[in-house]
Design a protein around this motif. Structure first.
Motif, PDB file in Angstrom:
ATOM      1  N   LYS A 141       0.847  -1.201   0.000  1.00 17.51           N
ATOM      2  CA  LYS A 141       0.000   0.000   0.000  1.00 17.51           C
ATOM      3  C   LYS A 141       0.876   1.242   0.000  1.00 17.51           C
ATOM      4  CE  LYS A 141      -3.786   2.504   2.208  1.00 17.51           C
ATOM      5  NZ  LYS A 141      -4.620   2.746   3.386  1.00 17.51           N
ATOM      6  N   TYR A 155       0.596   5.767  -0.216  1.00 17.42           N
ATOM      7  CA  TYR A 155      -0.291   6.863   0.183  1.00 17.42           C
ATOM      8  C   TYR A 155      -0.025   8.125  -0.630  1.00 17.42           C
ATOM      9  CZ  TYR A 155      -1.730   4.231   4.311  1.00 17.42           C
ATOM     10  OH  TYR A 155      -2.253   3.284   5.154  1.00 17.42           O
ATOM     11  N   HIS A 189      -3.972   4.730  -1.502  1.00 20.30           N
ATOM     12  CA  HIS A 189      -4.858   5.651  -0.776  1.00 20.30           C
ATOM     13  C   HIS A 189      -4.899   6.938  -1.586  1.00 20.30           C
ATOM     14  CE1 HIS A 189      -6.251   7.547   3.224  1.00 20.30           C
ATOM     15  NE2 HIS A 189      -6.376   8.474   2.276  1.00 20.30           N
ATOM     16  N   VAL A 216      -8.180   1.924  -2.642  1.00 17.07           N
ATOM     17  CA  VAL A 216      -8.767   1.497  -1.362  1.00 17.07           C
ATOM     18  C   VAL A 216      -9.807   2.503  -0.862  1.00 17.07           C
ATOM     19  CG1 VAL A 216      -6.826   0.087  -0.575  1.00 17.07           C
ATOM     20  CG2 VAL A 216      -6.816   2.531  -0.097  1.00 17.07           C
ATOM     21  N   HIS A 217     -10.614   2.045   0.047  1.00 10.06           N
ATOM     22  CA  HIS A 217     -11.641   2.816   0.786  1.00 10.06           C
ATOM     23  C   HIS A 217     -12.251   3.984  -0.005  1.00 10.06           C
ATOM     24  CE1 HIS A 217      -8.090   5.211   1.667  1.00 10.06           C
ATOM     25  NE2 HIS A 217      -7.666   4.458   2.663  1.00 10.06           N
TER      26      HIS A 217
END
Ligand code: URP
Ligand code: ZN
Ligand code: ZN
Length: 500
Positions: free
Chosen positions: A161, A163, A193, A249-250
């Motif tokens: 992951k 960011y 992200h 993601v999210h």
């Protein structure tokens, strides 16, 4: 018992997979599902234990591939509240048998292998459920990028992951490209992200200059366009590196969802995840009286009712591949380890920018979504178990009910007539956090039993958590098998900068 044929049999259940709903009995031996048989036919089988599902649904154990446990303060001030022990205890109580957590590499640490080793030390012997790790790449140093072949090979960590926000973790676009290139070479899935960190920091400064500090301004500092812009950028960067697969993601915003959908329609290997907070919370929850709105501060922030509907639609139409919890709990009030109230002598008035980002949810993910009744049950299993297992290289060991192949990771739900009538309270839950953002929600069903590799680890009516923290095993993962993504990508040949 002599002549025992099976370790355990589940009879009289309505079994649901991502493909089918049908009544059959399940036999389990040596941690595996070994037989599916006509309903009732195994009721008298020679088994050590027989569970009568009494007509309740039987689903594969939940696979939650977005869980933060025992991480240092990376998302604002404060340590997250759950350890591997408490977080995985919470997981099995909510029907989740596999989690994938994060091995965080801080900016100051050049090595990924070191970060991975430290994370193993925290999790090993302390997990109630099976677990794997994603690398959380905070510093894509030359050393870190070189280590990715060992990480994805010998270490069995086939996802990472990165960011586009958070001061402690944000990397630049050129660094993202370097990561994507190495990820492509090593068949690693890159989770991103997507929020524009530079702009939201600027927005935060603007709000603070007007003395706007309350939790609700967390949402003002991150309008949907910052998520949509970063999502669009991530998709563009993936396409530049010869269509390297990424997972956004999210996702919370309909604009970001549309951009993802369009890329998917164009045949790009873009996958997406959403979470219960974007289905059940809104920005109004951040405006709760006092500083209580801090309990719902996560990033991206919950949006509005219309956005919730768009996210449900995205789940139904396949834009979202997986529905994870993004469990990342911080206590509301914990003076020692940091807290959501974030009042310190230095900042006597709480400021939204100091609130650690993240909320608990690993235990409530399945019950909330199951009870909402808004997804077909096959779709529920697909996004909660089967797709996460496929996407993260765990299928068919995890995520389904295939005889001879799948681990006996199973949830048995209450049948009609025995369904519990639950008003959710934090006291019911098994995490180490002092609140749940879903307090007071009505929940119409809950996992009655959770089985992990054939062993009952959660028996809601007889002992609750009956598993042990040493039972969870580390899962070395392979490359993603979803939609032949790596074969398709590699058919295009390696990235060639001179081809532009
Ligand atoms: O607010 C969130 N989402 N906290 C957890 C960390 C992350 O970015 O996933
Ligand atoms: Zn994130
Ligand atoms: Zn997260």
């Amino acid at each position: 018992m002599e002549n025992v044929e099976y370790d355990l049999v589940i009879t009289n259940g309505i079994c649901v997979t991502a493909a089918d709903i049908a009544s059959y009995d399940i036999a389990i031996k040596d941690e595996k599902i070994v037989l599916l048989a006509p309903s009732g036919s195994l009721a008298q089988a020679a088994a050590r234990k027989i569970i009568d599902a009494e007509g309740g649904y039987v689903t594969p154990g939940g696979v939650d591939c977005h869980v933060h446990l025992e991480e240092p303060p990376l998302f604002g001030k404060g340590y997250s509240s759950d350890t591997y022990e408490t977080g995985t205890r919470s997981a099995i109580a909510g029907g989740c048998t596999t989690i994938v957590g994060f091995a965080p590499q801080p900016k100051t640490e050049p090595s990924l292998l070191k970060a991975l080793k430290d994370t193993h030390a925290r999790a090993s012997g302390n997990s109630f459920c099976d677990y794997g790790f994603h690398m959380l790449v905070g510093n894509p140093s030359e050393q870190a990028l070189e280590e990715l072949s060992t990480i994805s090979g010998d270490e069995g960590v086939t996802s990472l992951k990165i960011y586009m926000t958070y001061t402690a973790l944000q990397i630049r676009d050129d660094q993202i490209l370097s990561v994507l290139l190495k990820a492509r070479e090593n068949r690693i899935l890159t989770m991103i992200h997507c929020e524009n960190g530079d702009v939201l920091n600027w927005m935060t400064d603007q709000l603070e200059a007007k003395n706007l500090f309350d939790p609700k301004y967390h949402s003002h500092s991150r309008p949907p366009i910052l998520e949509a812009e970063a999502t669009n950028r991530a998709i563009a960067l993936s396409s530049l590196i010869s269509h390297t697969p990424i997972l956004i993601v999210h996702v919370s915003d309909p604009g970001a969802t549309l951009r993802i959908r369009k890329a998917q329609t164009n045949g790009q290997p873009i996958f997406a995840e959403t979470c219960p907070q974007y289905l059940f919370l809104t920005r109004d929850d951040l405006a709760a009286p006092g500083f209580e709105g801090a309990k719902c501060v996560c990033s991206p922030p919950p949006r509005d009712k219309e956005s919730q509907e768009a996210i449900w639609t995205g789940l139904r139409n396949g834009t979202f591949t997986v529905l994870s919890s993004d469990h990342c709990p911080f206590n509301y009030d914990d003076a020692e380890r940091g807290k959501k109230t974030c009042i310190t002598p230095e900042y006597p008035v709480g400021r939204f920018k100091q609130i650690p980002n993240g909320i608990p949810g690993v235990e409530t993910r399945l019950p909330l979504v199951f009870s909402a009744g808004r997804l077909a049950l096959t779709k529920f299993v697909e996004v909660m178990s089967t797709n996460p297992a496929k996407l993260y290289g765990l299928y068919p060991k995890k995520g389904s009910l295939i005889p001879g192949v799948s681990d006996a990771d199973i949830v048995i739900w209450y049948p009609e007539g025995k369904k519990p009538n639950i008003t959710l309270t934090n006291e019911m839950l098994h995490h180490a956090n002092d609140y749940t953002p879903f307090e007071g929600r009505k929940i119409g069903n809950w996992p009655r039993y959770t089985l992990l590799r054939g062993k009952v680890v959660w028996d809601r009516d007889n002992g609750g958590v009956v598993g042990e923290k040493s039972y969870g095993q580390f899962l070395k993962r392979g490359a993603s098998t979803l939609d032949r993504i790596w074969e398709t990508v590699e058919e295009q040949g390696p990235f060639d900068v001179a081809s532009f």
